[in-house]
Design an enzyme around this catalytic site. Structure first.
Site, short mmCIF file in Angstrom:
data_model
loop_
_atom_site.label_atom_id
_atom_site.label_comp_id
_atom_site.label_asym_id
_atom_site.label_seq_id
_atom_site.Cartn_x
_atom_site.Cartn_y
_atom_site.Cartn_z
N LYS A 1 -36.17 -14.95 -19.69
CA LYS A 1 -37.48 -15.25 -20.26
C LYS A 1 -37.75 -14.22 -21.36
O LYS A 1 -37.95 -13.04 -21.08
CB LYS A 1 -38.56 -15.19 -19.18
CG LYS A 1 -38.40 -16.28 -18.12
CD LYS A 1 -39.51 -16.20 -17.09
CE LYS A 1 -39.36 -17.32 -16.06
NZ LYS A 1 -40.42 -17.27 -15.01
N HIS B 1 3.86 1.00 2.90
CA HIS B 1 3.87 -0.03 3.92
C HIS B 1 3.17 -1.28 3.37
O HIS B 1 2.60 -1.26 2.28
CB HIS B 1 3.19 0.44 5.22
CG HIS B 1 1.74 0.78 5.03
ND1 HIS B 1 1.32 2.00 4.53
CD2 HIS B 1 0.61 0.05 5.24
CE1 HIS B 1 0.01 2.03 4.47
NE2 HIS B 1 -0.45 0.85 4.88
N ASP C 1 0.23 -4.03 4.39
CA ASP C 1 -0.89 -4.33 5.30
C ASP C 1 -1.00 -5.84 5.45
O ASP C 1 -1.33 -6.55 4.49
CB ASP C 1 -2.19 -3.74 4.75
CG ASP C 1 -2.20 -2.22 4.79
OD1 ASP C 1 -1.83 -1.66 5.82
OD2 ASP C 1 -2.55 -1.61 3.76
N HIS D 1 0.85 -1.19 0.00
CA HIS D 1 0.00 0.00 0.00
C HIS D 1 0.89 1.24 0.00
O HIS D 1 1.62 1.49 0.95
CB HIS D 1 -0.88 -0.05 1.26
CG HIS D 1 -1.90 1.05 1.35
ND1 HIS D 1 -2.78 1.15 2.40
CD2 HIS D 1 -2.18 2.09 0.54
CE1 HIS D 1 -3.55 2.20 2.24
NE2 HIS D 1 -3.20 2.79 1.11
#
Length: 529
Positions: free
Chosen positions: A241, A47, A49, A41
């Site tokens: 249909k 960083h 996660d 991230h």
């Protein structure tokens, strides 16, 4: 409030889901499991996660340097808010200004197993969890440990034990690609592959921006041709249909046979791969003609209650009490088949995506001819738009409307409001109009224009009915709105209704789609003095 919902309260409070494509967790699956995911991230600071599925949520830590297989390394891990299980598949871009704004990839994923405990929740509460990872990059025994001196419970360490998977000097940064898409953060940031629809079930929440759409197969089309006047038809795994298949919807022209509903369904399911990129992820307005084009049609926007559950819907949260609440967002060939059976001849998609409805991705110029405007005049006005775009260094393409006019579509970054795009288009349109005052009127009502054309910049507004590329028009022969290359404006055989549902598929097969090259273009509008 159930346990997972209570644990996600902080996560939801920190985000504005009208502005970010992140999943809200409203449709979190209920099946328990032990999944893990690591997302790389790039927000204010880069960083990783690190997330473990537990108790119906993803318990999460931010690891600045990333996990490692090196048993000598101690990685700081900051405990953050729990995330919804849907987040395990999130890969894309969180808008700037939103919490966590930046690009995200699924760096690793797999399953995990607690070690030495039957109660991993308690082990975490005690600050010491041992577990094994079975991922595509990470494997072996890990430990999450909280130092005794940590009072707020946020500071942890992530370690790898000495085992067969331990690797000295192993660095996450040496393995930058997503295990989901094979892309890097740079590539995701440049062209996000998908949007997250937090209003959809978790299994359907990810909507590709540039998916490869498949047409109806030859076997499916054969089954359609063999149906009687009505019956159940299966296309792309969906059952529809179908009714009144032999009913005439559009009269023929120049001695040709009229167009039946069956033929309309066939056309939209054949053109689907080319057309859907301009519809997917966008709310749709339709012009329906259940009595055929010989009778007045009407605009239909709200998804009816009898529509099949598999149709993708979008709830417009900003809608007033008397406004349309649920819009259809086409996402596949079956959606177009259902619309054709619904006698929706014309399809008009919004120029903004449902993920960010206030910021369009297309800027439009609509050359609306008057009663005295010849098509040569329309072409002259279109060429002036090309000159203007070249002057500003912008890329755009013209499109026939299937009726009398031409539109110019310009791809833009979704950073401008509709008011800003409209003002920019107005300035350019009036500059063009001043060069040919004998061709252009700015009067709103057609009966006050003296038969002159209007350069309609007012199409740049939210929820405007603007015909989509390759949409049918309710005119004899079923003409189609077709994207063009600029040099095609010089073709003496060009007319605004030149291609029909009988001929446009051959054109696309031979010449391709001129708008396709615009789909990944994001342009900033130059400042106008």
């Amino acid at each position: 409030m159930d346990g997972a919902a209570e644990r996600l309260a902080k996560y939801r409070a920190m985000r504005n889901f009208a502005k970010t494509d992140e999943p809200s967790g409203a449709n979190t699956p209920k099946e328990p499991g032990y999944r893990f995911v690591v997302q790389r991230h790039r927000a204010r600071r880069k960083h990783y996660d690190f997330r473990l599925e537990l108790g119906g949520v993803l318990v999460s830590w931010a690891v600045p340097k990333g996990p490692t297989l090196d048993p000598k390394a101690r990685r700081m891990a900051v405990h953050v808010e729990d995330h919804p299980l849907e987040y395990a598949d999130f890969e894309g871009v969180i808008p700037r200004g939103e919490y966590g704004g930046g690009d995200v990839i699924v760096w690793d994923r797999g399953r995990w197993e607690p070690v030495g405990t039957d109660d991993p929740e308690q082990a975490l509460a005690d600050g010491n969890l041992h577990f094994d990872l079975y991922g595509e990059k990470l494997a072996g025994r890990f430990v999450l440990i909280r130092p005794q001196k940590d009072d707020d419970g946020k500071q942890w360490f992530l370690l790898h034990k000495r085992d067969d998977h331990a690797t000295s000097g192993w660095d996450a940064e040496d393995h930058p690609k997503s295990v989901k898409s094979g892309l890097t953060n740079d590539e995701i940031a440049a062209a996000p592959p998908a949007l997250w629809r937090s209003d959809l079930p978790a299994t359907e929440a990810e909507v590709p921006l540039h998916a490869v759409f498949e047409p109806a197969s030859e076997d499916e089309l054969k089954a359609l041709s063999e149906l009687g006047k009505q019956g159940t038809w299966t296309v792309a795994g969906r059952q529809l249909k179908l009714t009144n298949l032999d009913k005439t919807l559009i009269p023929g022209r120049d001695g040709e046979a009229p167009i039946t509903k069956r033929e309309l369904i066939e056309y939209y399911t054949r053109i689907a791969p080319t057309m859907l990129p301009y519809l997917a992820g966008r709310a749709l307005n339709t012009n329906r003609f259940p009595g055929g084009a010989g009778r007045p049609g009407f605009w239909h926007k709200e998804v009816p209650g009898h529509a099949p559950e598999w149709l993708h819907r979008w709830h417009y949260e900003a809608a007033g009490p008397g406004d349309v609440q649920q819009y259809l967002v086409p996402s596949g060939v079956a959606d177009l088949a259902w619309l054709a059976n619904f006698a929706a001849l014309e399809l008009h998609a919004w120029t903004s995506r449902t993920s960010d409805v206030e910021h369009p991705t297309w800027l439009l110029f609509d050359i609306d001819p008057g009663s005295e405007t010849s098509f040569d005049d329309v072409l002259a006005l279109a060429r002036l738009h090309r000159t203007a775009l070249d002057h500003f260094g912008l890329i755009g393409r013209p499109k026939t409307t299937g009726q009398r006019g031409i539109q110019i579509w310009v791809p833009i970054e979704p950073r401008y409001t509709y008011a800003e795009t409209r003002a920019w288009a107005e300035t350019v349109s009036k500059s063009i109009g001043r060069t040919v005052p004998d061709l252009v009127s700015w009067a709103w009502q057609k009966d006050r224009r003296g038969g002159l054309a209007r350069l309609d910049y007012t199409q740049n507004v939210l929820n405007k009915t603007l015909v989509a590329p390759y949409s049918v028009r309710p005119k004899p022969g079923a003409p189609v709105s077709v994207p063009l290359e600029w040099d095609e404006l010089d073709d003496p055989g060009l007319t605004p209704d030149r291609w029909t549902i009988q001929t446009v598929l051959d054109r696309v097969a031979k010449a391709g789609d001129p708008f396709a090259q615009l789909l990944d273009v994001r342009q900033r509008l130059p400042r106008l003095s």
